[in-house]
Design an enzyme around this catalytic site. Structure first.
Site, short mmCIF file in Angstrom:
data_model
loop_
_atom_site.label_atom_id
_atom_site.label_comp_id
_atom_site.label_asym_id
_atom_site.label_seq_id
_atom_site.Cartn_x
_atom_site.Cartn_y
_atom_site.Cartn_z
N ILE A 10 0.85 -1.19 0.00
CA ILE A 10 0.00 0.00 0.00
C ILE A 10 0.89 1.24 0.00
O ILE A 10 2.07 1.17 0.32
CB ILE A 10 -0.98 0.01 1.20
CG1 ILE A 10 -0.22 -0.02 2.52
CG2 ILE A 10 -1.96 -1.15 1.10
CD1 ILE A 10 -1.10 0.22 3.74
N CYS A 11 0.31 2.36 -0.40
CA CYS A 11 1.09 3.60 -0.52
C CYS A 11 1.71 3.99 0.81
O CYS A 11 1.10 3.78 1.84
CB CYS A 11 0.21 4.72 -1.06
SG CYS A 11 -0.06 4.55 -2.84
N PRO A 12 2.94 4.50 0.72
CA PRO A 12 3.66 4.98 -0.47
C PRO A 12 4.59 3.93 -1.10
O PRO A 12 5.33 4.27 -2.01
CB PRO A 12 4.47 6.14 0.09
CG PRO A 12 4.87 5.67 1.45
CD PRO A 12 3.64 4.89 1.94
#
Length: 71
Positions: A10-12
């Protein structure tokens, strides 16, 4: 074409992995990034465009996303 699978990230993290992979490419080479965290698609696209890369393919898939970027 180099391939990068960011499934499960998941981000980043997907953007950071994409940045690192693009830095390792030679001018004109392509990078295909696939993953399952759909919000990362927009973030990767924005990063690529803001840093002078060309987005060749940009799509949501059944299980996530696929984007191809040319350095």
């Amino acid at each position: 074409m180099k391939k990068l699978d960011v499934t499960g990230d998941i981000c980043p993290i997907p953007v950071l992995k994409t940045k690192k992979a693009l830095e390792e490419l030679k001018e004109g080479e392509k990078l295909e990034v696939v993953g399952d965290y759909k919000p990362a698609l927009e973030n990767i696209k924005r990063f690529a465009e803001n840093n002078g890369y060309t987005v060749v393919t940009y799509e949501e898939t059944e299980n996530g996303f696929r984007i191809v970027i040319r350095k």
